[in-house]
Design an enzyme around this catalytic site. Structure first.
Site, short mmCIF file in Angstrom:
data_model
loop_
_atom_site.label_atom_id
_atom_site.label_comp_id
_atom_site.label_asym_id
_atom_site.label_seq_id
_atom_site.Cartn_x
_atom_site.Cartn_y
_atom_site.Cartn_z
N PHE A 253 1.01 -1.32 0.85
CA PHE A 253 -0.11 0.37 -0.01
C PHE A 253 1.11 1.35 -0.16
O PHE A 253 0.04 2.55 0.24
CB PHE A 253 -0.84 -0.13 1.20
CG PHE A 253 -2.06 -0.62 1.00
CD1 PHE A 253 -2.13 -2.03 0.98
CD2 PHE A 253 -3.35 -0.31 0.55
CE1 PHE A 253 -3.13 -3.11 0.59
CE2 PHE A 253 -4.74 -1.38 -0.12
CZ PHE A 253 -4.37 -2.63 0.58
N CYS A 264 -14.82 -0.35 -0.77
CA CYS A 264 -14.69 -0.52 0.27
C CYS A 264 -14.47 1.19 1.00
O CYS A 264 -14.59 1.41 2.06
CB CYS A 264 -14.26 -1.46 0.36
SG CYS A 264 -14.86 -2.88 0.49
N LYS A 325 -9.46 -1.04 -9.70
CA LYS A 325 -7.97 -1.83 -9.77
C LYS A 325 -8.39 -3.31 -10.92
O LYS A 325 -9.24 -2.62 -11.00
CB LYS A 325 -7.15 -2.45 -8.00
CG LYS A 325 -8.66 -3.70 -7.34
CD LYS A 325 -7.56 -3.75 -7.03
CE LYS A 325 -8.81 -5.03 -5.49
NZ LYS A 325 -8.23 -5.34 -4.29
N ARG A 332 -17.35 0.78 -8.74
CA ARG A 332 -17.45 1.73 -7.32
C ARG A 332 -16.83 2.71 -7.19
O ARG A 332 -15.05 2.25 -6.35
CB ARG A 332 -18.50 0.56 -6.48
CG ARG A 332 -19.66 -0.14 -7.13
CD ARG A 332 -20.55 -1.04 -5.43
NE ARG A 332 -19.66 -2.40 -6.04
CZ ARG A 332 -19.71 -3.31 -4.64
NH1 ARG A 332 -21.12 -3.06 -3.81
NH2 ARG A 332 -18.98 -4.26 -4.51
N1 NAD Z 1 -16.10 -5.95 -2.29
C1 NAD Z 1 -15.25 -6.19 -1.10
O1 NAD Z 1 -14.51 -6.13 -1.91
C2 NAD Z 1 -14.76 -7.14 -0.13
C3 NAD Z 1 -14.37 -6.92 0.39
C4 NAD Z 1 -14.75 -6.90 2.01
C5 NAD Z 1 -16.18 -6.56 2.86
N2 NAD Z 1 -16.60 -5.79 2.09
C6 NAD Z 1 -18.65 -6.19 2.79
O2 NAD Z 1 -19.33 -7.25 2.26
C7 NAD Z 1 -19.80 -6.33 2.01
C8 NAD Z 1 -21.43 -7.04 0.79
O3 NAD Z 1 -19.99 -6.59 -0.12
P1 NAD Z 1 -20.52 -6.47 -1.95
O4 NAD Z 1 -18.97 -5.79 -2.36
O5 NAD Z 1 -19.92 -8.57 -1.83
O6 NAD Z 1 -22.05 -6.69 -2.31
P2 NAD Z 1 -22.59 -6.27 -3.58
O7 NAD Z 1 -22.94 -5.13 -3.86
O8 NAD Z 1 -21.61 -7.06 -4.47
O9 NAD Z 1 -23.61 -7.66 -3.14
C9 NAD Z 1 -24.68 -7.51 -2.29
C10 NAD Z 1 -25.54 -8.69 -3.16
O10 NAD Z 1 -26.55 -8.82 -2.25
C11 NAD Z 1 -28.01 -8.58 -1.84
N3 NAD Z 1 -28.76 -8.69 -1.43
C12 NAD Z 1 -29.18 -7.24 -0.47
N4 NAD Z 1 -29.93 -7.75 -0.12
C13 NAD Z 1 -30.69 -8.74 0.20
C14 NAD Z 1 -31.35 -9.71 0.81
N5 NAD Z 1 -31.96 -9.43 1.88
N6 NAD Z 1 -31.42 -11.27 0.47
C15 NAD Z 1 -31.19 -11.65 -0.48
N7 NAD Z 1 -29.62 -10.79 -1.17
C16 NAD Z 1 -29.76 -9.28 -1.08
C17 NAD Z 1 -27.77 -8.03 -3.65
O11 NAD Z 1 -28.68 -8.62 -4.64
C18 NAD Z 1 -25.91 -8.51 -4.05
O12 NAD Z 1 -26.37 -9.37 -4.59
C19 NAD Z 1 -21.23 -4.89 2.16
O13 NAD Z 1 -20.59 -4.53 3.81
C20 NAD Z 1 -18.89 -4.52 1.66
O14 NAD Z 1 -18.57 -3.73 2.61
C21 NAD Z 1 -16.44 -5.93 0.43
#
Ligand code: NAD
Length: 434
Positions: A253, A264, A325, A332
């Site tokens: 980093f 994030c 990246k 996003r």
């Molecule tokens: N993307 C990353 O690299 C990453 C890494 C660590 C933590 N996180 C955290 O993990 C969480 C998820 O992130 P993501 O990137 O996977 O999000 P994302 O938007 O890719 O996926 C979330 C999914 O949840 C579904 N969803 C929402 N409400 C729902 C419900 N009631 N029932 C069923 N499905 C539902 C949506 O349709 C969507 O497909 C967030 O809090 C994020 O901050 C993300």
């Protein structure tokens, strides 16, 4: 263990596929029926290296399945993970917890027998308490424990990160719930490779934000140092190496660039500030990081304009790389968005390419010509700008670039080219902090 994963996005799908690969029975749920239909048809809705094979092999072994019917997945599950999105709430920057709370309500209605409800989404301190309250209120008979288990995987390396994490963090006070979590993660910490750290639920919730805020700070620190390097005639890569080899600092980093983006860091740093304000413990360092990073992305647009001679009105600028990246299709909060808008505001037309991100980019960018390869984008442009360091852009033929450009300007916002090689090819080179 029988696991229901609520939310089948970047985190839910990778976590679900990896848990099933360890031998657990996993049902991934999503309320987006087109996503579930695609998954059931063997298509992976996101780009993540290796995920297609991992999903296919575990579906074939009947350890992994997909449904839009949350209740059927939750019934009989030992653990239900909440892995739904927690984006910035519109208008005020707090984490939008409506998806997480909505999921908690639906889970409560379907719980049958002792169930561990695990918050894997990144959620502010106290969210576990609220999830617990919602479940108890919705279904007073439910037998359950709420545990926090933040996820630290990185997009682009998500499977390796999930299977070989630096640590697993579990927060909760309920011994029965903790025991289920130890069992789920046993394949990972057995042999001592990935320590499993147990702490209070609030401690685990805050750990995730503290980690992201610290990493965002490290990036922003080196970015500001890069600006100083440019002014004093030093090379930020030397400085980063010079400090990064100090074990107390570490070399990761410390790559100067156009500012952090992604799904994030931007939202989590701001959500942390909101929590800190509510608890009257302001986080001044993180406040500065957020503000510096915000301004930096647009400043990169100004850097390109200056490199192109100060005026881009009516001229074409080639943008190589759109995602925040490489090795993801995630757009996003990508720095490319602010850079492109700054250039468009100055009157430039934009031709852009990205190996995986174009479909997502179309949803957030207007008036951009998307090209299939970098050469088409570069043709006739007044400058070529490297925004994302995809491997495919690391070894472009610089002489060919010089021939195709209307003006020989290469702006390398990721420092992936040598100045001397670019100059030998007849290009005017602009890197970051050098
Ligand atoms: N993307 C990353 O690299 C990453 C890494 C660590 C933590 N996180 C955290 O993990 C969480 C998820 O992130 P993501 O990137 O996977 O999000 P994302 O938007 O890719 O996926 C979330 C999914 O949840 C579904 N969803 C929402 N409400 C729902 C419900 N009631 N029932 C069923 N499905 C539902 C949506 O349709 C969507 O497909 C967030 O809090 C994020 O901050 C993300």
């Amino acid at each position: 263990m029988r696991i229901a994963m609520i939310g089948s996005g970047y985190v839910g799908l990778v976590s679900g596929a990896c848990f099933s690969d360890f031998g657990h029975d996993v049902v991934c749920v999503d309320k987006d029926e087109t996503k579930i239909a695609a998954l059931n048809a063997g298509e992976i809705p996101i780009f993540e290296p290796g995920l297609d094979h991992l999903v296919a092999s575990n579906v074939k072994a009947k350890r992994l399945s997909f449904t839009a019917d949350l209740a059927s997945a939750v019934r009989g599950a030992d653990a239900v993970f909440i892995a739904v999105g927690t984006p910035s709430r519109r208008g005020d920057g707090y984490a939008d917890l409506s998806y997480a709370y909505g999921a908690a309500q639906e889970i409560a209605q379907a719980i049958d027998g002792f169930t561990v409800v695990v918050n894997k989404s990144t959620v502010p301190v106290g969210t576990g308490d609220e999830v617990e309250r919602i479940i108890r209120e919705t279904n007073p008979q439910a037998e359950f424990a709420v545990i926090s288990n933040p996820e630290f995987l990185r997009e682009g390396a998500a499977i390796a990160d999930f299977k070989h994490p630096d640590r697993i963090v579990i927060g909760g006070e309920d011994e029965r719930g903790l025991e289920v979590m130890r069992e789920i993660y046993r394949p990972l910490f057995l042999g001592g490779k990935s320590p499993l750290i147990e702490m209070s639920r609030r401690g685990a919730e805050l750990t995730k934000y503290a980690g992201n805020a610290f990493l965002a700070t490290k990036i922003t620190f080196i970015n500001e140092m890069a600006d100083l390097c440019e002014k004093v005639g030093a090379d930020v890569r030397d400085v980063a190496r010079g400090i990064g080899l100090d074990n107390r600092i570490g070399s990761k980093f410390l790559n100067a660039g156009p500012g952090y983006g992604g799904s994030c860091f931007p939202k989590d740093t701001i959500a942390l500030l909101k929590t800190a304000q509510d608890f009257e413990a302001p986080q001044r360092i993180v406040e500065a990081v957020v503000s510096v990073n915000d301004q930096r992305k647009r400043a990169m647009g100004r850097k390109v304009i200056a490199a192109a001679g100060g005026d881009v009105r009516g001229k074409r600028v080639a943008i190589l790389g759109l995602t925040f990246k490489p090795n993801t299709d995630d757009m996003r909060d990508s720095p490319s968005i602010a850079i492109i808008r700054a250039l468009q505001d100055a009157g430039a037309t934009i031709a852009a390419c990205d190996p995986e991100g174009v479909d997502q980019a179309r949803k957030v960018l207007d008036d951009v010509v998307f090209t299939d390869d970098p050469w088409e984008a570069i043709e006739g442009a007044t400058a070529a700008v490297i925004v994302t360091e995809w491997d495919a852009y690391r070894a472009l033929d610089l002489r060919r670039m010089r021939e195709k450009l209307a003006q020989p300007v290469l702006v390398d916002l990721r420092n992936i080219y040598d100045r001397s090689a670019a100059e030998a090819a007849g290009l005017v080179y602009h890197g970051i902090g050098r």
